[in-house]
Design a protein around this motif. Sequence first.
Motif, PDB file in Angstrom:
ATOM      1  N   GLY A 121      -1.067  -2.324  12.833  1.00 38.80           N
ATOM      2  CA  GLY A 121      -1.416  -3.035  11.604  1.00 38.80           C
ATOM      3  C   GLY A 121      -0.244  -3.034  10.644  1.00 38.80           C
ATOM      4  O   GLY A 121       0.384  -1.999  10.415  1.00 38.80           O
ATOM      5  N   ALA A 122       0.076  -4.201  10.083  1.00 39.17           N
ATOM      6  CA  ALA A 122       1.189  -4.334   9.148  1.00 39.17           C
ATOM      7  C   ALA A 122       0.656  -4.672   7.764  1.00 39.17           C
ATOM      8  O   ALA A 122      -0.103  -5.624   7.595  1.00 39.17           O
ATOM      9  CB  ALA A 122       2.157  -5.420   9.621  1.00 39.17           C
ATOM     10  N   SER A 123       1.065  -3.896   6.778  1.00 36.52           N
ATOM     11  CA  SER A 123       0.542  -4.071   5.421  1.00 36.52           C
ATOM     12  C   SER A 123       1.057  -5.332   4.747  1.00 36.52           C
ATOM     13  O   SER A 123       0.383  -5.889   3.878  1.00 36.52           O
ATOM     14  CB  SER A 123       0.943  -2.869   4.561  1.00 36.52           C
ATOM     15  OG  SER A 123       2.352  -2.856   4.350  1.00 36.52           O
ATOM     16  N   LEU A 124       2.262  -5.767   5.100  1.00 29.84           N
ATOM     17  CA  LEU A 124       2.953  -6.865   4.428  1.00 29.84           C
ATOM     18  C   LEU A 124       3.212  -6.553   2.954  1.00 29.84           C
ATOM     19  O   LEU A 124       3.469  -7.462   2.147  1.00 29.84           O
ATOM     20  CB  LEU A 124       2.195  -8.193   4.554  1.00 29.84           C
ATOM     21  CG  LEU A 124       1.923  -8.678   5.978  1.00 29.84           C
ATOM     22  CD1 LEU A 124       1.235 -10.033   5.954  1.00 29.84           C
ATOM     23  CD2 LEU A 124       3.205  -8.746   6.803  1.00 29.84           C
ATOM     24  N   HIS A 125       3.152  -5.283   2.581  1.00 33.88           N
ATOM     25  CA  HIS A 125       3.493  -4.909   1.213  1.00 33.88           C
ATOM     26  C   HIS A 125       4.983  -5.142   1.012  1.00 33.88           C
ATOM     27  O   HIS A 125       5.790  -4.799   1.874  1.00 33.88           O
ATOM     28  CB  HIS A 125       3.147  -3.435   0.971  1.00 33.88           C
ATOM     29  CG  HIS A 125       3.219  -3.030  -0.470  1.00 33.88           C
ATOM     30  ND1 HIS A 125       4.418  -2.758  -1.100  1.00 33.88           N
ATOM     31  CD2 HIS A 125       2.254  -2.878  -1.414  1.00 33.88           C
ATOM     32  CE1 HIS A 125       4.191  -2.439  -2.355  1.00 33.88           C
ATOM     33  NE2 HIS A 125       2.889  -2.503  -2.579  1.00 33.88           N
ATOM     34  N   PRO A 126       5.375  -5.737  -0.121  1.00 37.21           N
ATOM     35  CA  PRO A 126       6.795  -6.060  -0.299  1.00 37.21           C
ATOM     36  C   PRO A 126       7.713  -4.840  -0.246  1.00 37.21           C
ATOM     37  O   PRO A 126       8.869  -4.952   0.176  1.00 37.21           O
ATOM     38  CB  PRO A 126       6.846  -6.728  -1.682  1.00 37.21           C
ATOM     39  CG  PRO A 126       5.576  -6.336  -2.357  1.00 37.21           C
ATOM     40  CD  PRO A 126       4.568  -6.187  -1.274  1.00 37.21           C
ATOM     41  N   LEU A 127       7.207  -3.675  -0.638  1.00 34.34           N
ATOM     42  CA  LEU A 127       8.024  -2.469  -0.630  1.00 34.34           C
ATOM     43  C   LEU A 127       7.746  -1.577   0.575  1.00 34.34           C
ATOM     44  O   LEU A 127       8.233  -0.449   0.642  1.00 34.34           O
ATOM     45  CB  LEU A 127       7.803  -1.682  -1.924  1.00 34.34           C
ATOM     46  CG  LEU A 127       8.119  -2.454  -3.218  1.00 34.34           C
ATOM     47  CD1 LEU A 127       7.834  -1.582  -4.440  1.00 34.34           C
ATOM     48  CD2 LEU A 127       9.564  -2.936  -3.232  1.00 34.34           C
ATOM     49  N   GLY A 128       6.959  -2.069   1.516  1.00 35.40           N
ATOM     50  CA  GLY A 128       6.728  -1.335   2.751  1.00 35.40           C
ATOM     51  C   GLY A 128       5.712  -0.216   2.652  1.00 35.40           C
ATOM     52  O   GLY A 128       5.746   0.721   3.461  1.00 35.40           O
ATOM     53  N   LEU A 129       4.794  -0.288   1.701  1.00 37.84           N
ATOM     54  CA  LEU A 129       3.756   0.730   1.609  1.00 37.84           C
ATOM     55  C   LEU A 129       2.763   0.569   2.757  1.00 37.84           C
ATOM     56  O   LEU A 129       2.651  -0.505   3.349  1.00 37.84           O
ATOM     57  CB  LEU A 129       3.028   0.633   0.266  1.00 37.84           C
ATOM     58  CG  LEU A 129       3.881   0.878  -0.989  1.00 37.84           C
ATOM     59  CD1 LEU A 129       3.009   0.811  -2.237  1.00 37.84           C
ATOM     60  CD2 LEU A 129       4.608   2.206  -0.909  1.00 37.84           C
ATOM     61  N   PRO A 130       2.011   1.637   3.093  1.00 39.31           N
ATOM     62  CA  PRO A 130       1.041   1.549   4.197  1.00 39.31           C
ATOM     63  C   PRO A 130      -0.099   0.589   3.879  1.00 39.31           C
ATOM     64  O   PRO A 130      -0.281   0.145   2.740  1.00 39.31           O
ATOM     65  CB  PRO A 130       0.520   2.994   4.321  1.00 39.31           C
ATOM     66  CG  PRO A 130       1.552   3.837   3.657  1.00 39.31           C
ATOM     67  CD  PRO A 130       2.120   3.004   2.555  1.00 39.31           C
ATOM     68  N   MET A 131      -0.895   0.277   4.916  1.00 38.35           N
ATOM     69  CA  MET A 131      -2.081  -0.555   4.740  1.00 38.35           C
ATOM     70  C   MET A 131      -3.108   0.176   3.878  1.00 38.35           C
ATOM     71  O   MET A 131      -3.181   1.406   3.888  1.00 38.35           O
ATOM     72  CB  MET A 131      -2.716  -0.890   6.095  1.00 38.35           C
ATOM     73  CG  MET A 131      -1.897  -1.823   6.948  1.00 38.35           C
ATOM     74  SD  MET A 131      -2.733  -2.234   8.515  1.00 38.35           S
ATOM     75  CE  MET A 131      -4.064  -3.294   7.911  1.00 38.35           C
ATOM     76  N   ALA A 138      -5.947   1.552  15.301  1.00 35.06           N
ATOM     77  CA  ALA A 138      -4.662   0.865  15.166  1.00 35.06           C
ATOM     78  C   ALA A 138      -3.629   1.812  14.559  1.00 35.06           C
ATOM     79  O   ALA A 138      -3.973   2.786  13.893  1.00 35.06           O
ATOM     80  CB  ALA A 138      -4.809  -0.381  14.295  1.00 35.06           C
ATOM     81  N   THR A 139      -2.364   1.517  14.802  1.00 36.93           N
ATOM     82  CA  THR A 139      -1.268   2.276  14.224  1.00 36.93           C
ATOM     83  C   THR A 139      -0.785   1.580  12.974  1.00 36.93           C
ATOM     84  O   THR A 139      -0.541   0.366  12.977  1.00 36.93           O
ATOM     85  CB  THR A 139      -0.103   2.384  15.231  1.00 36.93           C
ATOM     86  OG1 THR A 139      -0.555   3.050  16.406  1.00 36.93           O
ATOM     87  CG2 THR A 139       1.056   3.151  14.637  1.00 36.93           C
ATOM     88  N   ASP A 140      -0.653   2.325  11.876  1.00 33.42           N
ATOM     89  CA  ASP A 140      -0.156   1.753  10.629  1.00 33.42           C
ATOM     90  C   ASP A 140       1.364   1.657  10.712  1.00 33.42           C
ATOM     91  O   ASP A 140       2.057   2.675  10.768  1.00 33.42           O
ATOM     92  CB  ASP A 140      -0.574   2.632   9.451  1.00 33.42           C
ATOM     93  CG  ASP A 140      -0.275   1.989   8.100  1.00 33.42           C
ATOM     94  OD1 ASP A 140       0.821   1.428   7.939  1.00 33.42           O
ATOM     95  OD2 ASP A 140      -1.145   2.051   7.210  1.00 33.42           O
ATOM     96  N   TYR A 141       1.863   0.432  10.721  1.00 31.77           N
ATOM     97  CA  TYR A 141       3.292   0.195  10.977  1.00 31.77           C
ATOM     98  C   TYR A 141       4.220   0.979  10.051  1.00 31.77           C
ATOM     99  O   TYR A 141       5.013   1.813  10.490  1.00 31.77           O
ATOM    100  CB  TYR A 141       3.586  -1.306  10.887  1.00 31.77           C
ATOM    101  CG  TYR A 141       5.050  -1.653  10.819  1.00 31.77           C
ATOM    102  CD1 TYR A 141       5.977  -1.055  11.682  1.00 31.77           C
ATOM    103  CD2 TYR A 141       5.528  -2.589   9.894  1.00 31.77           C
ATOM    104  CE1 TYR A 141       7.331  -1.381  11.620  1.00 31.77           C
ATOM    105  CE2 TYR A 141       6.867  -2.916   9.837  1.00 31.77           C
ATOM    106  CZ  TYR A 141       7.762  -2.301  10.687  1.00 31.77           C
ATOM    107  OH  TYR A 141       9.097  -2.616  10.624  1.00 31.77           O
ATOM    108  N   THR A 142       4.167   0.691   8.755  1.00 34.47           N
ATOM    109  CA  THR A 142       5.167   1.269   7.868  1.00 34.47           C
ATOM    110  C   THR A 142       5.000   2.777   7.701  1.00 34.47           C
ATOM    111  O   THR A 142       5.983   3.492   7.510  1.00 34.47           O
ATOM    112  CB  THR A 142       5.155   0.578   6.489  1.00 34.47           C
ATOM    113  OG1 THR A 142       3.822   0.565   5.973  1.00 34.47           O
ATOM    114  CG2 THR A 142       5.666  -0.846   6.602  1.00 34.47           C
ATOM    115  N   GLN A 143       3.774   3.266   7.804  1.00 30.69           N
ATOM    116  CA  GLN A 143       3.578   4.707   7.720  1.00 30.69           C
ATOM    117  C   GLN A 143       4.155   5.402   8.947  1.00 30.69           C
ATOM    118  O   GLN A 143       4.819   6.444   8.845  1.00 30.69           O
ATOM    119  CB  GLN A 143       2.087   5.034   7.587  1.00 30.69           C
ATOM    120  CG  GLN A 143       1.798   6.529   7.481  1.00 30.69           C
ATOM    121  CD  GLN A 143       0.340   6.806   7.184  1.00 30.69           C
ATOM    122  OE1 GLN A 143      -0.350   6.001   6.547  1.00 30.69           O
ATOM    123  NE2 GLN A 143      -0.151   7.948   7.621  1.00 30.69           N
TER     124      GLN A 143
END
Length: 266
Positions: A121-131, A138-143
Amino acid sequence: MSAHTPGELWWAAKSVDATRPFLTSYDPATDVRVEMSFATFDNWVAKTANMLVDGLGALPGDTVALALPLHWQSLAWTVACWVTGTTVVLAEADIPEADVVVADASRVDAALASGAREVVGASLHPLGLPMDDCPPAATDYTQEARGYGDVFAPPKGDPQAAALVHGGRSWTGGELADRGRDAARLGKLTAEDRVAIITSDHAPLAALGDDLSKFLGVLSAASSLVLIPSRDSTTLQSRLDMERVTAVVGDFPSPLPPQASYRSLP
């Protein structure tokens, strides 16, 4: 030496000067501006590639479906797939069959139901924060990616292997490298160019072309990229000027002004 795969296009581009700005993006929801140098973006590529190989067990030839809009996170995944020798599959409305599926919050449940071996799962947060609420399966991408190494040693790329699948078509790495060079030549792109991609909100990755040639052209020329959501022409023109854009791709709300310092690319 000429690059034979899109992964090699990236390695060549970042080697020109890794401190230069590579990707500037404006978040469609919040208008937050994020700028990454070649080195910073490569850090995300390396972490993603290491996560893909060491965390998700991906091997060269495995397929990775990207159910994501055009965003710096989806571009990091695209390049990470290319440097690991895995095949990018661009997802449309439905989630295609793939070994790994990377999806945003709106499609992560469908990804979990797709039968993929691994779902991210990708949050698409501009600063890369977790979902905000990543499903347990699912695996949280940025985390997760933050825990992986900042350097990735790529395997030797195979220019004859499939590198991209979209719309029932498949392109090899060699074909994509050639398309990147062709796009750079036709657009007369150089390392001094800043190319703006003007898109609607939540535009698909295919906004960069069915074969991603608009992105590959930027890589081939070692240009920099600016992702700007389409707004009213006054706001958009102001941003293009502020970012010192030299070329634009996409639908400008009105004809380019006569005094514009940027050119329109095919």
